[in-house]
Design a protein around this motif. Structure first.
Motif: not given
Length: 81
Positions: A13-19, A36-53
């Motif tokens: 996600t950071a690479e995709r948006v340049g942050l 969401i957290r799945a095991g030791n990974k955190i996954f970001i909802n990209n639509d929500d991030l785009d709306n926030y940005l």
């Protein structure tokens, strides 16, 4: 057909948006963006991030800029600027 939700890791996600991964992780942990957290990974909802940005700016209006940015007086070879 229903749209599928795209979820990426923090680094992807950071690479995709340049942050930085740090700021993406911080936003995910404090609830600024959906994640969401799945095991030791955190996954970001990209639509929500785009709306926030797309919905936030650092400075909303010119008056705020004028209150933040002030000229600094300097002296150049005996001339006040």
């Amino acid at each position: 057909m229903a749209n599928k939700t795209v979820m990426l890791t923090i680094n992807a996600t950071a690479e995709r948006v340049g942050l930085s991964a740090y700021i993406i992780r911080k936003w995910a942990k404090n609830g600024t963006i959906k994640a969401i957290r799945a095991g030791n990974k955190i996954f970001i909802n990209n639509d929500d991030l785009d709306n926030y940005l797309n919905g936030h700016t650092l400075i909303d209006n010119v008056e705020e800029i004028e209150n933040i940015i002030k000229p600094i007086p300097v002296k150049l070879k005996g001339i006040n600027v």
